[in-house]
Design an enzyme around this catalytic site. Structure first.
Site, PDB file in Angstrom:
ATOM      1  CG  LEU A 148      -1.652   0.980   1.567  1.00  0.00           C
ATOM      2  CD1 LEU A 148      -2.988   0.732   2.477  1.00  0.00           C
ATOM      3  CD2 LEU A 148      -0.938   2.140   2.250  1.00  0.00           C
TER       4      LEU A 148
ATOM      5  CG  ASP B 240       0.914  10.752   3.254  1.00  0.00           C
ATOM      6  OD1 ASP B 240      -0.167  10.096   3.142  1.00  0.00           O
ATOM      7  OD2 ASP B 240       1.203  11.333   4.405  1.00  0.00           O
TER       8      ASP B 240
ATOM      9  CD  GLN C  15       4.706   7.553   5.138  1.00  0.00           C
ATOM     10  OE1 GLN C  15       4.031   7.041   5.979  1.00  0.00           O
ATOM     11  NE2 GLN C  15       5.809   7.897   5.068  1.00  0.00           N
TER      12      GLN C  15
ATOM     13  CE1 TYR D  99       3.155   6.121  10.558  1.00  0.00           C
ATOM     14  CE2 TYR D  99       1.893   7.561  11.746  1.00  0.00           C
ATOM     15  CZ  TYR D  99       1.910   6.491  11.434  1.00  0.00           C
ATOM     16  OH  TYR D  99       1.176   5.568  11.933  1.00  0.00           O
ATOM     17  CB  SER D 100       4.432  12.137   5.823  1.00  0.00           C
ATOM     18  OG  SER D 100       3.816  11.201   4.898  1.00  0.00           O
TER      19      SER D 100
ATOM     20  NE  ARG E  57      -0.215  11.946  11.261  1.00  0.00           N
ATOM     21  CZ  ARG E  57      -1.123  11.944  12.224  1.00  0.00           C
ATOM     22  NH1 ARG E  57      -0.388  11.269  13.584  1.00  0.00           N
ATOM     23  NH2 ARG E  57      -2.311  11.871  12.077  1.00  0.00           N
ATOM     24  CG  ASP E  58       2.533  14.437   8.566  1.00  0.00           C
ATOM     25  OD1 ASP E  58       3.189  13.232   8.798  1.00  0.00           O
ATOM     26  OD2 ASP E  58       1.415  14.383   8.401  1.00  0.00           O
TER      27      ASP E  58
HETATM   28  C1  FRU Z   1      -1.533  10.998   5.671  1.00  0.00           C
HETATM   29  C2  FRU Z   1      -0.565  10.616   7.081  1.00  0.00           C
HETATM   30  C3  FRU Z   1       0.520  11.170   7.614  1.00  0.00           C
HETATM   31  C4  FRU Z   1       1.183  10.260   8.135  1.00  0.00           C
HETATM   32  C5  FRU Z   1       1.442   9.058   7.206  1.00  0.00           C
HETATM   33  C6  FRU Z   1       1.310   7.693   7.692  1.00  0.00           C
HETATM   34  O1  FRU Z   1      -1.774  10.294   4.938  1.00  0.00           O
HETATM   35  O2  FRU Z   1      -1.726  10.006   7.921  1.00  0.00           O
HETATM   36  O3  FRU Z   1      -0.249  12.425   8.499  1.00  0.00           O
HETATM   37  O4  FRU Z   1       2.527  10.779   8.432  1.00  0.00           O
HETATM   38  O5  FRU Z   1       0.141   9.503   6.644  1.00  0.00           O
HETATM   39  O6  FRU Z   1       1.309   6.836   6.745  1.00  0.00           O
END
Ligand code: FRU
Length: 483
Positions: free
Chosen positions: A35, A38, A54, A97-98, A156-157
């Site tokens: 899968l 982002d 991701q 994560y992102s 995050r991100d």
């Molecule tokens: C957005 C998200 C981000 C996170 C990532 C994890 O789609 O939820 O906030 O970092 O996907 O896969």
């Protein structure tokens, strides 16, 4: 924590190319298994764009989040995707994560969120990394070890940007209040380390319970904050997906931590399948890639049964005019065009037009409406249909996917101003459809999963004779992947 064997996973990916499943797209980034979501780490170094995203290489659930990586010089020829960053220690054991990318002294670096969950408590750490020769990211220092006081574990991100010769980042967050509230924080790099300046103030008030994936962009004298709010109610002409991806444009003051005189929140895309976009700047262009998918809607994507899910959008170039972001497909994509057909029809007596499309198609159409008030453009896969219809009196564009058997269905509506001419640029891949309206004023991205393995027809119908339909159709080539 799962074990990630880069060599074995890369070999499996390489064996999966060219992609064979008939629902796989030809000119959209996808993986043969697992899968993806982002886009991450976008940057340019030494003649090449680096695109990370991701990826769960172990299945079609939202877990085991790693980063995949490809390189491209022209958005048409790509290196084979590789596993680049994966959970390996107590900080990121529950997911890499992102995050964003940047280039320094010719080296590609990333800045991402380490997700660790212990007894249900998240400890998000923001960490740097550096891309190595072998395609893996070597993990570096942790800039921020945890969410600050007043912010929950939903932190995050990070997205880096420069102002006045200094480095900053903006990061998605949730304020820990009676009613959790989405927000973004800004950090500044100082000699002592990364300092939390606090929340960026906006006029939006309580605007959802979480903001994900912020981007802070600079367009001449203006700034735009792109973000993905969660928890907004659907309205008649916008916010119709479970979560949104949009922006406010204004003037960022780092002194008062304020987005001054900002526009209302506008969505970047009105389709069913668009989320978590990332934008990077290169040679004056703002290039956007988005995720063609949606969180928490896995049942809408029937490729799950085939062991792969989701795509990335085509690269789009953004511009800001009068507080509105326009999106156009990157010019490099013209190199995909193989065969051209001209359409030039004086429709005075005609209300219907049908064109057979290719395995991959780009259509550039100008419809001069004449007396027509209602125009529909149908993508027909045998009896299955996805319909774009425009009503001139209400100035509403409707996208109707209820005529498809598989995958997500439903309807999306948005306002679109058309005076005499409806202009449309349509990219139709096997399952990914991206529509640019009025030269990028609005965009809609979606996935449609036709049951039959047939090429679609494009049928145009108007309630009165159109004055004219002009345009061009191209058969499009596939992306090329090489080692
Ligand atoms: C957005 C998200 C981000 C996170 C990532 C994890 O789609 O939820 O906030 O970092 O996907 O896969």
């Amino acid at each position: 924590m799962e074990h990630f064997d880069k060599k074995a996973i890369d070999a499996r990916v390489a064996a999966g190319f060219p992609l064979t499943d008939r629902w796989h797209n030809r000119f959209h980034l996808e993986m043969p298994f697992g899968l993806i979501n982002d886009p991450n780490g976008l940057t340019y170094a030494d003649g090449e764009y680096h695109i990370f995203y991701q990826w769960n290489p172990l299945g079609c659930e939202h877990k085991n989040k790693c980063w995949a990586h490809v390189r491209t010089r022209d958005f048409v020829h790509y290196s084979l995707p590789e596993l680049s960053l994966w959970p390996s220690d107590e900080h990121d054991k529950d997911g890499c994560y992102s995050g964003c990318g940047f280039t320094e002294k010719g080296r590609v670096h990333v800045f991402y969120t380490c997700n660790a969950k212990n007894d249900g408590i998240r400890t998000p750490a923001q960490r740097f990394g550096t891309l190595q020769e072998d395609g893996s990211v070597e993990k570096g220092v942790i800039a921020v070890p945890d969410s600050p006081a007043g912010i929950t574990g939903h932190f995050r991100d990070p997205y880096l940007f420069h102002r006045h010769g200094k480095r900053y980042f903006v990061i998605g967050a949730q304020a820990d209040e009676q009613e959790p509230r989405g927000t973004v924080l800004i950090y500044e790099e100082t000699k002592e380390g990364w300092k939390n300046l606090g929340e960026l103030k906006t006029r939006l008030g309580h605007f959802g319970y979480m903001w994900e994936c912020p981007n802070l962009l600079h367009f001449g004298a203006y700034d735009a904050l792109i973000f993905c709010p969660q928890g907004l109610e659907a309205r008649e002409f916008d916010r119709q997906n479970i979560y949104q991806a949009g922006y406010i444009a204004g003037h960022l003051s780092l002194d008062s931590l304020d987005m001054m005189q900002h526009s209302k929140f506008q969505e970047l895309d009105h389709g069913f399948d668009f989320y978590a976009p990332q934008v990077f700047q290169h040679e004056g262009r703002h290039i956007l890639l988005g995720w063609m998918g949606m969180p928490d809607k896995d049942d809408e994507y029937p490729t799950r049964e085939k062991g792969w899910m989701f795509s990335l959008t085509l690269p789009r170039v953004l511009s800001l005019r009068q507080g509105h972001i326009y999106s156009r497909p990157a010019r490099e994509l013209k190199a995909l065009r193989i065969e051209e057909t001209a359409i030039d029809i004086d429709m005075d007596m005609e209300q219907n037009l049908t064109e057979q499309l290719f395995d991959g198609t780009e259509a550039l159409l100008d419809l001069t409406l004449g007396k027509a008030q209602h125009i529909s453009l149908t993508l027909a896969y045998g009896l299955e249909t996805t319909v774009f219809s425009y009503d001139r009196t209400t100035q509403v564009m409707t996208i109707d996917r209820t005529g498809m058997k598989h995958g997500g269905r439903g309807v999306r509506r948005f306002k679109l101003f058309v005076d005499r001419m409806l202009s449309l640029q349509l990219f139709v891949d096997r399952t990914a459809v991206e529509a640019f309206f009025q030269h990028g004023e609005e965009v809609a991205s979606m996935l449609v999963f036709p049951e039959k393995n047939i090429r679609p027809e494009l049928r145009i119908h108007a309630d009165a004779p159109l004055e004219s339909v002009t345009g061009r159709l191209w058969e499009l080539d596939s992306f090329h992947f090489t080692r």
